[in-house]
Design an enzyme around this catalytic site. Structure first.
Site, PDB file in Angstrom:
ATOM      1  N   GLY A 225       0.874  -1.301  -0.068  1.00  0.00           N
ATOM      2  CA  GLY A 225      -0.102   0.017   0.027  1.00  0.00           C
ATOM      3  C   GLY A 225       0.927   1.182   0.083  1.00  0.00           C
ATOM      4  O   GLY A 225       0.321   2.476   0.020  1.00  0.00           O
ATOM      5  N   GLU A 260       4.393  -6.516   2.124  1.00  0.00           N
ATOM      6  CA  GLU A 260       4.009  -6.649   0.562  1.00  0.00           C
ATOM      7  C   GLU A 260       3.791  -5.390  -0.498  1.00  0.00           C
ATOM      8  O   GLU A 260       2.689  -5.319  -0.954  1.00  0.00           O
ATOM      9  CB  GLU A 260       2.710  -7.505   0.391  1.00  0.00           C
ATOM     10  CG  GLU A 260       2.740  -8.528   1.385  1.00  0.00           C
ATOM     11  CD  GLU A 260       1.174  -9.379   1.580  1.00  0.00           C
ATOM     12  OE1 GLU A 260       0.161  -8.545   1.241  1.00  0.00           O
ATOM     13  OE2 GLU A 260       1.054 -10.141   2.125  1.00  0.00           O
ATOM     14  N   PRO A 261       5.005  -4.893  -0.622  1.00  0.00           N
ATOM     15  CA  PRO A 261       4.885  -3.576  -1.472  1.00  0.00           C
ATOM     16  C   PRO A 261       4.776  -4.078  -3.131  1.00  0.00           C
ATOM     17  O   PRO A 261       5.509  -4.864  -3.473  1.00  0.00           O
ATOM     18  CB  PRO A 261       6.143  -2.818  -1.213  1.00  0.00           C
ATOM     19  CG  PRO A 261       7.094  -3.816  -0.946  1.00  0.00           C
ATOM     20  CD  PRO A 261       6.257  -5.164  -0.257  1.00  0.00           C
ATOM     21  N   ARG A 299      -6.069   3.186 -15.581  1.00  0.00           N
ATOM     22  CA  ARG A 299      -6.186   3.862 -14.317  1.00  0.00           C
ATOM     23  C   ARG A 299      -6.731   5.266 -14.059  1.00  0.00           C
ATOM     24  O   ARG A 299      -7.534   5.672 -13.177  1.00  0.00           O
ATOM     25  CB  ARG A 299      -4.636   4.140 -13.551  1.00  0.00           C
ATOM     26  CG  ARG A 299      -4.154   2.630 -13.334  1.00  0.00           C
ATOM     27  CD  ARG A 299      -2.546   2.889 -12.380  1.00  0.00           C
ATOM     28  NE  ARG A 299      -3.290   3.081 -10.939  1.00  0.00           N
ATOM     29  CZ  ARG A 299      -2.981   4.374 -10.411  1.00  0.00           C
ATOM     30  NH1 ARG A 299      -2.885   5.499 -10.960  1.00  0.00           N
ATOM     31  NH2 ARG A 299      -3.465   4.655  -9.138  1.00  0.00           N
ATOM     32  N   TYR A 303     -10.309   4.966 -11.788  1.00  0.00           N
ATOM     33  CA  TYR A 303      -9.840   5.729 -10.598  1.00  0.00           C
ATOM     34  C   TYR A 303      -9.736   7.060 -10.505  1.00  0.00           C
ATOM     35  O   TYR A 303      -9.629   7.850  -9.605  1.00  0.00           O
ATOM     36  CB  TYR A 303      -8.648   5.005 -10.050  1.00  0.00           C
ATOM     37  CG  TYR A 303      -8.391   3.788  -9.840  1.00  0.00           C
ATOM     38  CD1 TYR A 303      -9.183   2.953  -8.969  1.00  0.00           C
ATOM     39  CD2 TYR A 303      -7.287   3.074 -10.388  1.00  0.00           C
ATOM     40  CE1 TYR A 303      -8.792   1.435  -9.156  1.00  0.00           C
ATOM     41  CE2 TYR A 303      -6.902   1.962 -10.692  1.00  0.00           C
ATOM     42  CZ  TYR A 303      -7.825   1.012  -9.809  1.00  0.00           C
ATOM     43  OH  TYR A 303      -7.604  -0.630  -9.918  1.00  0.00           O
ATOM     44  N   CYS A 337     -13.904   3.576 -28.485  1.00  0.00           N
ATOM     45  CA  CYS A 337     -15.351   4.287 -28.676  1.00  0.00           C
ATOM     46  C   CYS A 337     -16.077   4.545 -27.249  1.00  0.00           C
ATOM     47  O   CYS A 337     -17.194   4.102 -27.318  1.00  0.00           O
ATOM     48  CB  CYS A 337     -16.160   3.684 -29.462  1.00  0.00           C
ATOM     49  SG  CYS A 337     -15.139   3.011 -31.289  1.00  0.00           S
ATOM     50  N   TYR A 366       0.446  -1.348 -12.114  1.00  0.00           N
ATOM     51  CA  TYR A 366      -0.999  -1.574 -12.391  1.00  0.00           C
ATOM     52  C   TYR A 366      -1.248  -0.858 -13.829  1.00  0.00           C
ATOM     53  O   TYR A 366      -2.090  -0.345 -14.256  1.00  0.00           O
ATOM     54  CB  TYR A 366      -1.937  -0.724 -11.386  1.00  0.00           C
ATOM     55  CG  TYR A 366      -1.490  -1.493 -10.184  1.00  0.00           C
ATOM     56  CD1 TYR A 366      -1.931  -2.850  -9.763  1.00  0.00           C
ATOM     57  CD2 TYR A 366      -1.090  -0.749  -9.120  1.00  0.00           C
ATOM     58  CE1 TYR A 366      -1.587  -3.459  -8.633  1.00  0.00           C
ATOM     59  CE2 TYR A 366      -0.745  -1.284  -7.760  1.00  0.00           C
ATOM     60  CZ  TYR A 366      -1.076  -2.517  -7.588  1.00  0.00           C
ATOM     61  OH  TYR A 366      -0.618  -3.419  -6.417  1.00  0.00           O
TER      62      TYR A 366
END
Ligand code: LLP
Length: 407
Positions: A225, A260-261, A299, A303, A337, A366
């Site tokens: 995170g 856990e990066p 992304r 987001y 589109c 990502y």
């Protein structure tokens, strides 16, 4: 990153193209490893699972956090031993559990009582006794985008603290597993050291409670995170601050700490190179239609993420916006589109022409991994820079490869 190389790569590999910088990934890993000395670092493969990226991180000493058997196979193909792999995920299939156990996986992070039952039974039938960490849902608000928050009490992830304690208390009912750790991952793109300290405290309280009834958990896994700044005016995260906020707490309790990066190690090391196809003005908006799209980098659409966009000049420098340049506020959009197909809103760039190259920054995490073939668009090529050299680490897909399974 040497910018003239970007022209060379665009000419030889074509666009859109993902470009990762090996030196930057290495520097990120080394900084993190120094800050978290003595902890287990398990790279979250989902952030960027290209085999060359995994191989590099493996050589640097990372373990791997995987969420599917496919990711486990990738990590092992890249040279990781199974003991250095943690298998996480809210919905592991029986065949995945079987394969992970047969491979000798180091840890499984279990996310429900039913999963614990299934895993214990499968492992017992094989005569195995794998290490398990229960993923708890610590009910800590990570202050991030709602899609990236995973540790609020009622989200789908993990097990609430009380039922998780019950499972540890009833560990004799699960003879196929060794419940030796507790795990939490409260979300992604986090910037507050205090949030990590809070999560660590919940995990340590859990360990203390378990010890009070004789269950000695040796490991706490605080997840990933760690945020990166996508814009110059966003706060920078110092991983040292996170380490300093939570490691002293754990030290006192004598537990082993795992992290856990994903994003932190690779985001900034990657760019998405794209070429301007057309420019036009509709109403009051200036559009740059480029050859990358939401299928390449989702992304922004998914987001509302704001990535920096740089224009590359012929001499290899970034074209700077200043009082001398003609400039516009551009909507950088792709050929797909859908109105949701954009890569950047209202970015101020020097005048763009057909053929200009743009580099979308912080695209190493990502990015490619979330790309798709929507609109029958082959996925982009991936390139690794190493020093002054570069190599293709995944060629652009072809139309033939897209339809091969349908013929
Ligand atoms: N551990 C677990 C259990 C996770 O679910 C994740 C990410 C990580 C570690 C690594 O998190 P990181 O250090 O990369 O923040 N697609 C989104 C991010 C989704 C993250 C999902 N889980 C994005 O593009 O921002």
């Amino acid at each position: 990153m040497t910018k003239t190389l970007l022209h060379e790569i665009a000419a030889q590999v074509g666009t859109p193209c993902y470009i990762y910088d090996q030196d930057k990934i290495t520097a990120n890993y080394q900084r993190l490893a120094a800050a978290f000395a003595g902890c287990g670092i398990y790279y979250a493969v989902k952030a960027n699972s290209n085999l060359s990226v995994l191989k590099l991180l493996c050589e640097l000493g990372a373990g791997f956090d995987v969420v599917s058997i496919g990711e486990m196979r990738r990590a092992m193909l890249a040279g990781a031993s199974a003991e250095r792999i943690v298998f996480a995920g809210v919905g592991k299939r029986d065949d995945e559990l079987n394969e992970a156990l047969d491979a000798g996986i180091g840890w499984l992070n279990v996310e429900s009582a039913q999963e614990l039952r299934v895993l214990s039974d499968i492992a017992q039938a094989k005569g195995l006794h794998p290490n398990v960490a229960l993923r708890i849902n610590p009910a800590v608000d990570p202050h991030t985008h709602q899609y990236l928050a995973t540790g609020k009490g009622s989200s789908k992830f993990g097990i609430n603290v009380e039922p998780a304690l019950d499972l540890v208390a009833q560990r004799a009912n699960y003879p196929g597993v060794n419940i030796a750790g507790v795990h939490a991952h409260i979300g992604s793109l986090l910037f507050e050291p205090a949030t990590y300290a809070q999560t660590m405290q919940v995990l340590l309280d859990f360990v203390a409670e378990c010890r009070s009834f004789g269950a000695d958990l040796s490991h706490v896994d605080v997840g990933g995170g760690f945020g990166v700044a996508y814009q110059p005016d966003e706060p920078q995260l110092a991983v040292e601050d996170i380490a300093n906020a939570m490691l002293p707490l754990a030290c006192a309790d004598g537990v082993n700490v795992q992290i856990e990066p994903g994003r932190y190690l690779v985001a900034e090391a990657g760019q998405l190179l794209t070429r301007v196809l057309y420019t036009k003005t509709n109403g009051d908006k200036h559009y740059a239609v480029v050859d990358a799209a939401m299928n390449d980098l989702i992304r922004p659409s998914l987001y509302g993420a704001a990535h920096q966009v740089h224009k590359l000049m012929v001499d290899g420098q970034w074209a700077m916006v200043n009082e001398l340049s003609t400039q516009h506020s551009y909507e950088v959009v792709g050929p797909i589109c859908e109105s949701g197909d954009f890569l950047a809103h209202a970015v101020v760039l020097p005048d763009l022409q057909r053929g200009d190259l743009l580099a979308i920054q912080h695209a190493g995490a990502y990015g490619f991994v979330m790309s798709s073939n929507y609109n029958t668009r082959p996925r982009a090529a991936e390139v690794m820079l190493h020093g002054q050299g570069w190599r293709i680490i995944r060629p652009r897909e072809t139309f033939e490869s897209l339809v091969a399974g349908e013929l």
